[in-house]
Design a protein around this motif. Structure first.
Motif, PDB file in Angstrom:
ATOM      1  N   PRO A 188       0.817  -1.224   0.000  1.00  0.00           N
ATOM      2  CA  PRO A 188       0.000   0.000   0.000  1.00  0.00           C
ATOM      3  C   PRO A 188       0.849   1.273   0.000  1.00  0.00           C
ATOM      4  O   PRO A 188       0.454   2.284  -0.598  1.00  0.00           O
ATOM      5  CB  PRO A 188      -0.821  -0.106   1.292  1.00  0.00           C
ATOM      6  N   LEU A 189       2.015   1.241   0.655  1.00  0.00           N
ATOM      7  CA  LEU A 189       2.890   2.417   0.665  1.00  0.00           C
ATOM      8  C   LEU A 189       3.397   2.718  -0.737  1.00  0.00           C
ATOM      9  O   LEU A 189       3.412   3.883  -1.166  1.00  0.00           O
ATOM     10  CB  LEU A 189       4.062   2.194   1.628  1.00  0.00           C
ATOM     11  N   LEU A 190       3.793   1.695  -1.482  1.00  0.00           N
ATOM     12  CA  LEU A 190       4.240   1.936  -2.855  1.00  0.00           C
ATOM     13  C   LEU A 190       3.107   2.502  -3.701  1.00  0.00           C
ATOM     14  O   LEU A 190       3.323   3.411  -4.516  1.00  0.00           O
ATOM     15  CB  LEU A 190       4.767   0.643  -3.484  1.00  0.00           C
ATOM     16  N   ALA A 191       1.891   1.999  -3.497  1.00  0.00           N
ATOM     17  CA  ALA A 191       0.741   2.538  -4.233  1.00  0.00           C
ATOM     18  C   ALA A 191       0.554   4.024  -3.933  1.00  0.00           C
ATOM     19  O   ALA A 191       0.283   4.821  -4.844  1.00  0.00           O
ATOM     20  CB  ALA A 191      -0.519   1.748  -3.884  1.00  0.00           C
ATOM     21  N   ARG A 192       0.725   4.405  -2.682  1.00  0.00           N
ATOM     22  CA  ARG A 192       0.590   5.828  -2.310  1.00  0.00           C
ATOM     23  C   ARG A 192       1.726   6.650  -2.904  1.00  0.00           C
ATOM     24  O   ARG A 192       1.528   7.803  -3.310  1.00  0.00           O
ATOM     25  CB  ARG A 192       0.562   5.961  -0.790  1.00  0.00           C
ATOM     26  N   ILE A 193       2.941   6.082  -2.947  1.00  0.00           N
ATOM     27  CA  ILE A 193       4.068   6.788  -3.565  1.00  0.00           C
ATOM     28  C   ILE A 193       3.756   7.111  -5.020  1.00  0.00           C
ATOM     29  O   ILE A 193       3.951   8.240  -5.492  1.00  0.00           O
ATOM     30  CB  ILE A 193       5.349   5.927  -3.460  1.00  0.00           C
ATOM     31  N   VAL A 194       3.248   6.100  -5.739  1.00  0.00           N
ATOM     32  CA  VAL A 194       2.946   6.274  -7.163  1.00  0.00           C
ATOM     33  C   VAL A 194       1.807   7.271  -7.361  1.00  0.00           C
ATOM     34  O   VAL A 194       1.834   8.097  -8.279  1.00  0.00           O
ATOM     35  CB  VAL A 194       2.608   4.904  -7.795  1.00  0.00           C
ATOM     36  N   GLU A 195       0.810   7.215  -6.490  1.00  0.00           N
ATOM     37  CA  GLU A 195      -0.339   8.116  -6.598  1.00  0.00           C
ATOM     38  C   GLU A 195       0.037   9.567  -6.281  1.00  0.00           C
ATOM     39  O   GLU A 195      -0.639  10.496  -6.725  1.00  0.00           O
ATOM     40  CB  GLU A 195      -1.447   7.679  -5.640  1.00  0.00           C
ATOM     41  N   ASN A 196       1.113   9.761  -5.507  1.00  0.00           N
ATOM     42  CA  ASN A 196       1.480  11.097  -5.036  1.00  0.00           C
ATOM     43  C   ASN A 196       2.773  11.593  -5.680  1.00  0.00           C
ATOM     44  O   ASN A 196       3.677  12.087  -4.998  1.00  0.00           O
ATOM     45  CB  ASN A 196       1.629  11.092  -3.516  1.00  0.00           C
ATOM     46  N   SER A 197       2.878  11.472  -6.984  1.00  0.00           N
ATOM     47  CA  SER A 197       3.982  12.057  -7.773  1.00  0.00           C
ATOM     48  C   SER A 197       5.342  11.419  -7.517  1.00  0.00           C
ATOM     49  O   SER A 197       6.368  11.998  -7.848  1.00  0.00           O
ATOM     50  CB  SER A 197       4.090  13.573  -7.559  1.00  0.00           C
ATOM     51  N   GLY A 198       5.370  10.215  -6.921  1.00  0.00           N
ATOM     52  CA  GLY A 198       6.625   9.501  -6.733  1.00  0.00           C
ATOM     53  C   GLY A 198       6.749   8.340  -7.707  1.00  0.00           C
ATOM     54  O   GLY A 198       5.957   8.199  -8.645  1.00  0.00           O
ATOM     55  N   ALA A 199       7.739   7.474  -7.501  1.00  0.00           N
ATOM     56  CA  ALA A 199       7.975   6.365  -8.431  1.00  0.00           C
ATOM     57  C   ALA A 199       8.590   5.178  -7.713  1.00  0.00           C
ATOM     58  O   ALA A 199       9.232   5.316  -6.671  1.00  0.00           O
ATOM     59  CB  ALA A 199       8.892   6.812  -9.567  1.00  0.00           C
TER      60      ALA A 199
END
Length: 378
Positions: A188-199
């Motif tokens: 879930p943390l990676l999903a939030r990273i991707v959703e919030n302009s991260g990679a």
């Protein structure tokens, strides 16, 4: 001398690059050597069986098929990701300057965050509340100052640094494939990273389950992405210290937060400080330590050719005498390639080609500092 302008691979080139790096006994340095000798990945793929045979292989190395490579590309695209090749404009410039940079990265998320200067923040998985709070504060403030935060998506310090920099951009380097996230609790943390302009990014194939030996490879990417690495709470035997060592070898700034001498989680980070790492207690200290590097491009490593030119003549084939001289100088103890060239009296190009053949045959190990050794196959 100016670096060549970045350009994109064609679809055919990208497929050949992926097949080559996914073939048996081909690592990042071998990949680069193959392109240097053969002018392109397609020609290198054709040459692999003969090169391995000349190196002493009894069985030809397994070559990644067109269908397997196409399946991987389709799977990555289905996840919303894409492949980025070394030398393409989107490839992180600091990582491109690192020796042994992955030829291909699988990336999911916002590519823009890869173009900003990065600071890596790593540390203990079983970090204390104070350590996690400090890592989060540093990450948040550095993000506000324009840095992308990179880390390894591990529990503890890594997760705290990612969480705190979600709004400003954070990059998670993964030890497995894009579809094999470790630890599972941080999916879930990676999903939030991707959703919030991260990679999130990795050099590993789709479907690859991370093994213990894959985490140091991931740590090499964390170190390569960043201008500097901040260590918060690291034990004497820890992946964080591996990241710090790799960063130092790449000429990046190694920084550490001081910790209690009574806490074994701080023994490694405190040792880094004794050994000369920069002590940091605030984000201002990090920015000050990196001030000399800001605005200065890291010298790029010799990039593989993207245009895939054809050579007028095939690469030379070393004769038996030259091959015997080079192999005689090799053994289980790592030797410098420069010493092999000097002591064998052979042209450097031929020595490098012999080493390439041995590596493709599974008979050669490459070590840090341009050293090589023979693998005991008994």
């Amino acid at each position: 001398m100016h670096a060549p302008s970045a350009k994109h691979l064609t679809d055919a080139q990208r497929l050949s690059w992926l097949r080559l790096i996914r073939s048996e006994n081909v690592g990042p340095r071998t990949f680069r050597n193959l392109l240097n000798y053969h002018g392109g990945a397609a020609a290198a793929l054709d040459a692999l069986p003969d090169l391995a045979r000349r190196g002493g292989a009894l069985i030809s190395p397994k070559i990644c098929s067109v269908s397997d490579a196409e399946r991987e590309i389709a799977g990555i695209e289905k996840l919303g990701g894409r492949l980025i090749a070394l030398g393409e404009p989107e490839y992180p410039s600091a990582l491109a300057a690192a020796d042994g940079a992955p030829p291909i990265l699988s990336v999911i998320g916002n590519l823009e965050c890869l173009s900003r200067p990065m600071v890596a923040i790593v540390g203990a998985r079983n970090a204390s509340a104070a350590g996690r709070s400090f890592a989060a504060r540093i990450a948040r403030e550095l993000g506000d100052a324009g840095f992308t935060i990179s880390s390894g998506l591990a529990r503890g310090i890594d997760a705290s640094a990612h969480e705190a920099s979600l709004s400003t951009g954070t990059v998670a380097a993964l030890a497995g494939g894009l579809d094999r996230i470790y630890p599972p609790e941080n999916v879930p943390l990676l999903a939030r990273i991707v959703e919030n302009s991260g990679a999130g990014l990795t050099e590993m194939p789709l479907g690859w389950e991370p093994r213990a030996q894959d985490f140091p490879r991931r740590n090499r990417i964390i170190a390569g992405l960043a201008m500097g690495v901040v260590i918060v709470e690291a034990a004497l035997r820890s992946g964080s210290l591996i990241t710090a060592r790799l960063a130092a070898e790449l000429g990046r700034e190694v920084m550490a937060a001081p910790g209690s001498p009574l806490d074994p989680r701080c023994e490694g980070s405190n040792k880094l400080l004794r050994d000369g790492a920069t002590l940091i207690a605030s984000s201002e200290h990090v920015i000050e330590a990196l001030s000399g590097m800001l605005g200065r491009n890291l010298p790029p490593a010799a990039l593989p050719v993207l245009a895939e030119p054809e050579h007028d003549m095939p690469p030379p084939v070393p004769n038996g005498e030259v091959r015997a001289r080079v192999e005689e100088l090799l053994g289980p103890s790592p030797a410098a390639v420069d010493d092999l060239i000097r002591m064998s009296g052979a042209p450097a190009r031929l020595v490098h080609l012999i080493l390439l053949e041995l590596e493709l045959a599974g008979r050669l190990d490459r070590h840090a500092g341009g050293r090589v050794s023979l693998i005991d196959r008994l």
